[in-house]
Design a protein around this motif. Structure first.
Motif, PDB file in Angstrom:
ATOM      1  N   LEU A 210     -30.240 -42.482 -58.914  1.00  0.00           N
ATOM      2  CA  LEU A 210     -30.533 -41.061 -59.090  1.00  0.00           C
ATOM      3  C   LEU A 210     -31.808 -40.625 -58.371  1.00  0.00           C
ATOM      4  O   LEU A 210     -32.082 -39.429 -58.280  1.00  0.00           O
ATOM      5  CB  LEU A 210     -30.623 -40.717 -60.577  1.00  0.00           C
ATOM      6  CG  LEU A 210     -29.320 -40.846 -61.363  1.00  0.00           C
ATOM      7  CD1 LEU A 210     -29.510 -40.366 -62.806  1.00  0.00           C
ATOM      8  CD2 LEU A 210     -28.184 -40.068 -60.699  1.00  0.00           C
ATOM      9  N   ALA A 211     -32.553 -41.571 -57.844  1.00  0.00           N
ATOM     10  CA  ALA A 211     -33.702 -41.206 -57.014  1.00  0.00           C
ATOM     11  C   ALA A 211     -33.252 -40.684 -55.655  1.00  0.00           C
ATOM     12  O   ALA A 211     -33.995 -39.959 -54.978  1.00  0.00           O
ATOM     13  CB  ALA A 211     -34.623 -42.413 -56.835  1.00  0.00           C
ATOM     14  N   SER A 212     -32.009 -41.021 -55.248  1.00  0.00           N
ATOM     15  CA  SER A 212     -31.489 -40.599 -53.949  1.00  0.00           C
ATOM     16  C   SER A 212     -30.280 -39.690 -54.051  1.00  0.00           C
ATOM     17  O   SER A 212     -29.963 -38.976 -53.100  1.00  0.00           O
ATOM     18  CB  SER A 212     -31.106 -41.825 -53.113  1.00  0.00           C
ATOM     19  OG  SER A 212     -32.228 -42.682 -52.924  1.00  0.00           O
ATOM     20  N   TYR A 213     -29.598 -39.716 -55.201  1.00  0.00           N
ATOM     21  CA  TYR A 213     -28.382 -38.933 -55.385  1.00  0.00           C
ATOM     22  C   TYR A 213     -28.466 -38.184 -56.718  1.00  0.00           C
ATOM     23  O   TYR A 213     -29.095 -38.664 -57.665  1.00  0.00           O
ATOM     24  CB  TYR A 213     -27.145 -39.839 -55.390  1.00  0.00           C
ATOM     25  CG  TYR A 213     -26.982 -40.655 -54.134  1.00  0.00           C
ATOM     26  CD1 TYR A 213     -26.267 -40.159 -53.046  1.00  0.00           C
ATOM     27  CD2 TYR A 213     -27.547 -41.925 -54.036  1.00  0.00           C
ATOM     28  CE1 TYR A 213     -26.102 -40.911 -51.893  1.00  0.00           C
ATOM     29  CE2 TYR A 213     -27.398 -42.684 -52.879  1.00  0.00           C
ATOM     30  CZ  TYR A 213     -26.681 -42.175 -51.809  1.00  0.00           C
ATOM     31  OH  TYR A 213     -26.535 -42.915 -50.674  1.00  0.00           O
ATOM     32  N   PRO A 214     -27.793 -37.014 -56.828  1.00  0.00           N
ATOM     33  CA  PRO A 214     -27.850 -36.269 -58.084  1.00  0.00           C
ATOM     34  C   PRO A 214     -26.956 -36.836 -59.174  1.00  0.00           C
ATOM     35  O   PRO A 214     -27.101 -36.486 -60.343  1.00  0.00           O
ATOM     36  CB  PRO A 214     -27.398 -34.865 -57.685  1.00  0.00           C
ATOM     37  CG  PRO A 214     -26.479 -35.094 -56.526  1.00  0.00           C
ATOM     38  CD  PRO A 214     -27.070 -36.260 -55.780  1.00  0.00           C
ATOM     39  N   VAL A 215     -26.020 -37.713 -58.785  1.00  0.00           N
ATOM     40  CA  VAL A 215     -25.054 -38.234 -59.748  1.00  0.00           C
ATOM     41  C   VAL A 215     -24.624 -39.627 -59.309  1.00  0.00           C
ATOM     42  O   VAL A 215     -24.592 -39.938 -58.112  1.00  0.00           O
ATOM     43  CB  VAL A 215     -23.842 -37.277 -59.865  1.00  0.00           C
ATOM     44  CG1 VAL A 215     -23.089 -37.193 -58.550  1.00  0.00           C
ATOM     45  CG2 VAL A 215     -22.907 -37.667 -60.991  1.00  0.00           C
TER      46      VAL A 215
END
Length: 365
Positions: free
Chosen positions: A319-324
């Motif tokens: 979640l540090a790189s993607y919203p989900v």
């Protein structure tokens, strides 16, 4: 709720495009999502709710300005609007005010193209009519199975798959509700929507919202339909976690520790999202909107017996790189600046996963 606060969505299209047919199919899908629907239609050629020979019709024809018909199941008020112009509630605001806003969650409006409400356009190339969206910024989506002739265009939703439209409208209704002063109330609302939409059962899924150096999370083993704001458990980012907090609390805390800007984390079990996680690889949304908004969706491998040890670091890193992200065979974790953003990513993923599953079934025929 006042009439002004009642969410309203217009359905517009050139004549012959099938607005009413679409609405007739759409309303049951919205009801399945727990929405109470009102309907307002502009009839260009007049209409009659009563018929000659009935007592009420004859009394109205004799000059009664307002007639109310009442049965065991329905009631209707017929009002003559042609005697004094000021008696005719021609303005949309006046018409909306006639509805009982407290008994509705959404008002669908058909036929008012100039209405200052979000609008869905129905487009069929076979009609030969020019689409409306290029000249109307109020159109937030187009429903069609045909390519749209003008770029750029609002989000395109398939006319042959109205579940996607129902999900999209459900998101608009949730967004229009707005944030409350207490973020815990927004959390409860999102949790209940997840339950109503079938993304969680009565005892699964969890959510949290952050306030400065602490966050509020759903209690362990609580019935999700009955959780109230005062039932949420306050947790510190640094102190030991209190008893009674969700077993997933370490996951939420690790996300907040790594990203101070994150204000909410949402965990759900959307069936299509979980289904695509069994493919053994990250999920790539096949639809345009999913690909544009989500890109690649990480699918994480976590041993069931080691969930509490492995999940916090793996989910927080994803979640540090993607919203989900998805834990394979388990469920979805989404984050955002607030709970509405986290819910939006959850909904977008589930819709893309549903389209993927349908497309796989169609190509197998």
């Amino acid at each position: 709720m006042s009439a002004e606060q009642l969410p309203a969505i217009g359905v517009v299209a050139p004549s012959g495009s099938g607005k009413t047919t679409l609405l007739r199919k759409l309303v049951p899908l919205l009801r399945q999502r727990g929405l109470r629907i009102g309907y307002l239609k502009h009839a260009h050629h007049g209409f009659a709710l009563d018929r000659p020979g009935k007592d009420s019709y004859e009394v109205a024809a004799a000059g009664a300005r307002q007639v109310m018909l009442v049965s065991g199941e329905h009631w209707a008020l017929l009002s003559r609007a042609n005697e004094r112009a000021e008696d005719h509630p021609a303005g949309l605001d006046a018409l909306r005010a006639r509805f009982d806003a407290d008994s509705l969650d959404l008002l669908l409006i058909e036929g008012f193209r100039a209405a200052a409400v979000p609008k869905i356009e129905v487009f069929r190339a076979a009609t030969g009519k020019t689409p409306l969206y290029p000249d109307d910024n109020g159109i937030v989506a187009v429903v069609s199975d045909d390519p749209l002739p003008v770029e750029p265009h609002p989000p395109l939703l398939p006319l042959s798959e109205l579940e996607a439209l129902a999900d999209f409208i459900g998101g608009l209704v949730r967004d229009s509700a707005g944030a409350t002063d207490d973020p815990r109330a927004s959390l409860i609302q999102a949790l209940r929507r997840l339950r109503a939409d079938g993304y969680n059962d009565a005892a699964t899924g969890n959510a949290s919202v952050r306030q400065d150096e602490r966050f509020w999370i759903t209690p362990s083993s609580a019935v999700r339909d009955a959780v109230a704001p005062e039932d949420l458990v306050a947790c510190s980012l640094d102190a030991p976690l209190p008893e009674g907090a969700s077993l997933d609390t370490p996951v939420h805390r690790e996300v907040y520790r790594r990203q101070p800007e994150i204000g909410a984390v949402l965990h759900s079990h959307g069936p299509h999202s979980v289904a695509v996680s069994f493919a053994g690889r990250d999920f790539e949304p096949p639809d345009f909107e999913g690909a544009r908004l989500l890109g690649n969706v990480p699918v994480l491998r976590v041993e069931p017996d080691a969930h509490q040890d492995q999940a916090p670091a793996k989910v927080a890193e994803a979640l540090a790189s993607y919203p989900v992200c998805i834990i394979a065979g388990h469920g979805v974790y989404a984050c955002g600046a607030n709970i509405r953003d986290a819910y939006r990513w959850t909904m977008t993923l589930e819709l893309s996963a549903r389209i993927f599953v349908i497309a796989r079934g169609a190509t197998a025929l």
